[in-house]
Scaffold this active site. Structure first.
Site, PDB file in Angstrom:
ATOM      1  N   HIS A 115       4.430  -9.421 -10.943  1.00  0.00           N
ATOM      2  CA  HIS A 115       4.568  -9.266  -9.458  1.00  0.00           C
ATOM      3  C   HIS A 115       3.469  -9.364  -8.735  1.00  0.00           C
ATOM      4  O   HIS A 115       3.592 -10.042  -7.627  1.00  0.00           O
ATOM      5  CB  HIS A 115       5.335  -7.784  -9.331  1.00  0.00           C
ATOM      6  CG  HIS A 115       5.715  -7.340  -7.838  1.00  0.00           C
ATOM      7  ND1 HIS A 115       7.031  -7.045  -7.397  1.00  0.00           N
ATOM      8  CD2 HIS A 115       4.892  -7.146  -6.991  1.00  0.00           C
ATOM      9  CE1 HIS A 115       6.845  -6.919  -6.258  1.00  0.00           C
ATOM     10  NE2 HIS A 115       5.538  -6.800  -5.716  1.00  0.00           N
ATOM     11  N   GLU A 116       2.338  -8.728  -8.863  1.00  0.00           N
ATOM     12  CA  GLU A 116       1.267  -8.687  -8.172  1.00  0.00           C
ATOM     13  C   GLU A 116       0.458 -10.300  -8.146  1.00  0.00           C
ATOM     14  O   GLU A 116       0.008 -10.387  -7.189  1.00  0.00           O
ATOM     15  CB  GLU A 116       0.118  -7.603  -8.898  1.00  0.00           C
ATOM     16  CG  GLU A 116       0.670  -6.268  -8.697  1.00  0.00           C
ATOM     17  CD  GLU A 116       1.344  -5.808  -7.299  1.00  0.00           C
ATOM     18  OE1 GLU A 116       0.902  -6.218  -6.660  1.00  0.00           O
ATOM     19  OE2 GLU A 116       2.257  -4.765  -7.604  1.00  0.00           O
ATOM     20  N   GLU A 124       7.643  -9.071  -0.603  1.00  0.00           N
ATOM     21  CA  GLU A 124       8.017  -8.189  -1.755  1.00  0.00           C
ATOM     22  C   GLU A 124       9.278  -8.923  -2.247  1.00  0.00           C
ATOM     23  O   GLU A 124       9.463  -8.787  -3.566  1.00  0.00           O
ATOM     24  CB  GLU A 124       8.232  -6.837  -1.264  1.00  0.00           C
ATOM     25  CG  GLU A 124       7.034  -6.011  -0.540  1.00  0.00           C
ATOM     26  CD  GLU A 124       5.868  -6.007  -1.552  1.00  0.00           C
ATOM     27  OE1 GLU A 124       5.960  -6.398  -2.793  1.00  0.00           O
ATOM     28  OE2 GLU A 124       4.743  -5.990  -0.987  1.00  0.00           O
TER      29      GLU A 124
END
Length: 1014
Positions: A368-369, A391
């Site tokens: 995700h990051e 996001e």
């Protein structure tokens, strides 16, 4: 005039050293004297502003548009091991977009040295100084304003310089301090940043908005035995003049980026280095004693970085990537460009300690990051109302990355149960909100970091990928990323590039744009239920759409007004082709209903929304539902695994909403005894948990509990500890608490926190909540959410947690108020009586209850509680009748079902979940000839159950243990807290303790300390 937001205690020689390392006199600054050195500031001292800006929702805190930053030079000297003050120097070059007399920057928790402030004009060999008429601070808008004596002219460039004083707070935001304990038990300080969304202004005055990108040249002073990190590689290190033991690190100038992505770390951490396929330096940092646990993330991170470069066909633009495992972090991870911070308990991995689920969570967070390095960092939304572009994309792409890293996990299939079906519950409320949501101030910005932005955003992106086709989708993304690299974009920019790709590849007709379709999903809340009503002969169907609500309130009248562009995909029993996921047809937002022909005869089922790629539910006529139920009973594998999970989820939620009878919905569960796949089980567990929660305080609960145990998920280590603590008392609780305190493995400590909330002792539970609010007792600030939720999930502790929350609300997580909403949501899940609603409304309407950052959550919680009351009125008796009709009315039946298998499972769950060897004194439990008359050979039966995936037998421990109250909870705990396998030379138990294992072999299983069978 002195601008003062904080009062700092400055002491010693260091306190009079300037940011250039020379002795300076703090001109115009009033230093508050105090006898105690190194005293941290109190919360009261840190909040001396007329009124909390987060509480003023009407105020627009956007900066004037007259100036644009171009280049920052920042010098910071944080006294990490001193009084936590920060000496700072700022230089920012600006371009004037509209003639103005004012320079306005964001600033918070900073003292400016007003006599050092200079404004220099460009032009000529020497810069001309512009006079400053006045300086003032607006605490509501968090504005520093310098009024000039002359106008700053449009098109010109000016440079602002100032010295200032900051503070390393302990509130997990801005530039903050934290600690860890080394192997000798000594506390070690370090400093780290968390600037998203509006906290860069706490570290240095700046233009703290995502669209105001600039380059950054960062200088950090540190003690020689520590290390500093920033977004870019280290360029040079030199001694700090006049300060023995200190050096200045200068980092390379950054690429243009937003302030919330700037990051600093000053620590004594160690690192593991690797390299991605393109030669990018990749390092993972952690406290020295835990650095070996960073090996997996080091391999994973460099692999995923290279994969994303290929997937997006856009190179990672920085020369290095550092990941830092931080003990205390508000979020699970923060995507700072080139310097990602991650919560250490999540990303440090020890295969001998951590479960597969913990490893899976690690991969989710890292992927995700890293996805943010493209979506959010390289291309950034203009403003927070398009947060979902950050996001939503990072959440969806993390599943793509996880599937690449660990193909056997089938993460793309799990998306439906882990993301899409979960967000349906929130988005099925009248109080839900649209994805693209206007926000104006820090409180509103913080509040939108919720499941709608992350999970609904990811779900509609996944839907786009399927209706466009992955190849076209990726081409559109590549064009978008290249067009807006190092800049900012809005959702319409993305639609434009995806439309161009779709038209080139003929995925959409020229008359239809992605914007036309997707605006219906981003600019209005909710989602539709598509209703398929087949004709009497089955060969055609009327298909309609309606806004799906979990419970329609009588005053609700908007459901007929909401329409979407819905991509339709379907298959039938005769062809059973579940791979055709691109849209066969569309329902327009102007269509109330359409007709579909060429369907099979009425004796064959149809299934819509193949692989649940569309963000909508599907309801059928009863005849088609019964055909699907029969197919599941006869041969469930004919239906795709994702659609099996979808059928369960849709049926249960349609029944919950009153659009399908519970008799049909619960009949779907009948086939699960044959199910061997994880996904449908998880959908079943998740949906039945709501019914169990509603029945928990009713007379019918024992019968429902019996029905439900058939689909309880496999036990885990924490659940076994929970069972022992529940059956035990003070002794058992203290045993696990001491294990938590004594453990040096941060990624292990978290596994003790949840079971501690399982006690049935009200005194223990109340004390545990108080411990959670007091980090000096051994917990971390961000542990309170885990502690509170563990008590709130406990049927005994729920009222205790509710009372605690209402009395201590304003004391809980003052640095992360949005998380209070998560606690409120958890503790009110079971509210289903008029008295519950009255108590809830009384609390929320109390003028002393600070609802900053939780207003939307509060509305959703109230709606859920009202829905629960209506659900009980409508469905309780129908479900009771269903249970009685199917023979589950008597709780006495429970003992009969479990009697023959309880011993097998009692041993099986303990052995299968963990690698361990026998403790001295526990041989009679683990390795004796028999246990309550059952031979120890049942351990080999355990192998058989797992290999045959007999979930029914494997999942009964939680109900089984209470039938054997003489089973020692302490003994069970001694087994489950065993964290490490024995060394290779470990001897088998003495003959008096373990004859049952001597001479045996382990048939292909690694969890028994036995030689492998040959």
């Amino acid at each position: 005039m002195r601008i003062s937001i904080l009062f700092f205690i400055i002491y010693g020689t260091f306190a009079l050293k300037g940011v250039n390392g020379m002795e300076t006199q703090p001109s115009g600054m009033e230093i508050q004297a105090h006898n105690s050195v190194e005293r941290p500031l109190s919360t009261e001292e840190l909040s001396r502003t007329p009124k909390s800006p987060e509480a003023i929702s009407e105020v627009d805190t956007r900066l004037p548009t007259s100036l644009k930053p171009l280049r920052y030079r920042i010098r910071l000297q944080p006294f990490v091991n001193g009084n936590f003050s920060i000496f700072g120097f700022l230089e920012v070059e600006m371009e004037v977009l509209e003639t103005t007399y004012n320079i306005t920057l964001h600033m918070l928790d900073i003292i400016t040295k007003n006599d050092t402030v200079k404004v220099l004009g460009s032009g000529g060999v020497e810069q001309r100084q512009v006079g400053i008429k006045s300086q003032h601070y607006d605490p509501v808008r968090q504005f520093y304003v310098a009024q000039m004596e002359e106008a700053l002219m449009k098109g010109e460039r000016y440079t602002l310089q100032m010295e200032f004083l900051g503070y390393l707070n302990d509130q997990l935001r801005g530039f903050y301090r934290s600690t860890y304990k080394d192997v000798d038990g000594n506390s070690k300080y370090f400093a780290v940043t968390q600037f998203q969304s509006t906290h860069a202004r706490r570290a240095f005055p700046c233009f703290d908005e995502p669209a105001l990108k600039a380059t950054f040249e960062v200088h950090l002073a540190r003690e020689t035995w520590m290390t500093s990190l920033s977004n870019m590689p280290l360029a040079a290190t030199r001694p700090a003049k006049g300060q023995e033991g200190w050096v200045w690190d200068r980092f390379e100038r950054s690429v243009p980026m937003s302030t919330y992505l700037v990051a600093f770390v000053v620590s004594d951490f160690s690192y593991i280095a690797s390299s991605s396929g393109e030669g990018i330096l990749f390092r993972v940092w952690a406290q020295p004693s835990a650095i070996r646990q960073a090996e997996y993330i080091s391999q994973l991170g460099s692999k995923i970085l290279a994969f994303y470069e290929a997937y997006f066909n856009v190179s990672y633009p920085l020369p290095k990537m550092d990941m830092v495992a931080v003990p205390e972090l508000q979020a699970q991870g923060m995507e700072n460009w080139g310097l990602i911070t991650l919560r250490d308990r999540i990303v440090l991995y020890d295969p001998d300690v951590n479960s597969v689920r913990a490893k899976e969570k690690l991969v989710e967070v890292v992927t995700h990051e890293l996805a943010h390095q493209w979506f959010g960092n390289l291309v950034t939304p203009f403003w927070w109302d398009d947060l979902w572009l950050n996001e939503g994309f990072a959440t969806f792409v993390s599943f793509v990355g996880s599937a690449h890293a660990e193909p056997s996990w089938k993460k793309m299939e799990k998306f439906t149960t882990e993301v899409l079906q979960k967000v349906f519950e929130t988005d099925g409320l009248e109080s839900s909100h649209q994805i693209s949501l206007p926000v104006n101030n820090a409180s509103e910005i913080s509040e939108i970091f919720d499941g709608i932005e992350y999970n609904k955003g990811a779900s509609i992106i996944r839907m786009m990928m399927y209706f466009l086709g992955e190849y076209t989708f990726r081409k559109g993304l590549n064009s978008y990323l290249n067009a807006f690299a190092y800049s900012n974009a809005e959702q319409d920019d993305l639609w434009e590039h995806l439309t161009a790709a779709a038209h080139r590849d003929r995925k959409l007709p020229e008359s239809l744009s992605v914007k036309t379709i997707m605006d219906t999903w981003t600019l209005q809340k909710g989602f539709p239920v598509v209703k398929v009503a087949r004709s009497s002969d089955g060969t055609s169907a009327d298909v309609s759409q309606e806004h799906f609500l979990l419970m329609k309130e009588k005053k609700s009248c908007r459901t007929q007004d909401l329409r979407w562009w819905v991509p339709l995909s379907y298959t039938s029993q005769g062809e059973a082709n579940f791979d055709q996921t691109e849209a066969i047809g569309w329902m327009k937002d102007s269509d109330q209903r359409i007709s579909i022909t060429s369907l099979p005869p009425k004796d064959q089922w149809v299934i819509f929304n193949l692989q649940q790629t569309g963000y909508y539910r599907v309801n059928y006529d009863d005849h088609n539902w019964n055909l699907l139920i029969q197919q599941l009973k006869d041969d469930h594998e004919v239906i795709h695994i994702v659609n099996r999970a979808q059928i369960i989820d849709d049926a249960m939620n349609l029944a919950r909403a009153g659009q399908l009878s519970y008799t049909i919905a619960l009949d779907v569960f009948a086939y699960l005894g044959k199910e061997r796949e994880h996904l449908p089980w998880m959908s079943g567990v998740s949906n039945l948990s709501y019914v169990i929660l509603m029945f928990q305080r009713t007379r019918a609960f024992p019968a429902l509990k019996l029905r439900g145990i058939r689909i309880i998920s496999p036990n885990r280590r924490s659940e076994v500890m929970c069972t022992a603590i529940k059956a035990g008392g003070e002794r058992e609780w203290n045993f696990v608490w001491n294990e938590y305190l004594s453990s040096n493995a941060e990624n292990e400590k978290i596994s003790f926190l949840e079971p501690l909330g399982c006690s049935r002792n009200v005194t223990i539970l109340s004390r545990y909540l108080e411990i959670g609010l007091n980090p000096s007792m051994g917990t971390r600030k961000d542990d309170f959410k885990i502690i509170f939720n563990s008590v709130a999930k406990n049927s005994i502790g729920r009222q205790i947690a509710w009372t605690f929350l209402t009395k201590r609300w304003n004391d809980i997580l003052p640095f992360a108020k949005r998380k209070r909403g998560m606690l409120l949501r958890q503790v009110t899940l079971s509210f289903n009586t008029p008295r519950d609603i009255k108590d809830l409304e009384h609390f929320l309407q109390d003028r002393n209850t600070d609802l900053a950052e939780v207003t939307k959550t509060a509305d959703q919680v109230k709606e859920r509680a009202r829905n629960n009351v209506m659900w009980m009125e409508k469905n309780f008796h129908e479900i009771v009748e269903f249970l009685e009709d199917h023979g589950y009315a008597s709780p006495k039946l429970c003992y009969g079902i479990f009697k023959s298998v309880v011993i097998v499972n009692l041993l099986c769950v303990v052995h299968i979940q963990f690698s361990f060897h026998a403790f001295p004194g526990t041989g009679s439990f683990l390795t004796g000839h028999s246990f309550r008359g059952k031979p120890v050979s049942v351990l080999h039966e355990c192998d058989h159950f797992i290999e045959q995936k007999n979930m029914f037998r494997f999942c009964m421990l939680l109900l089984a243990l209470p039938m054997y109250p003489s089973t020692s909870p302490v003994l069970l705990l001694r087994v489950v807290v065993m964290r490490r396998p024995p060394p290779p030379s470990a001897a088998m138990p003495p003959s008096g303790q373990g004859q049952g294992w001597v001479g045996r072999c382990r048939p292909g299983r690694r969890y028994l300390n036995l030689p492998a069978c040959r």
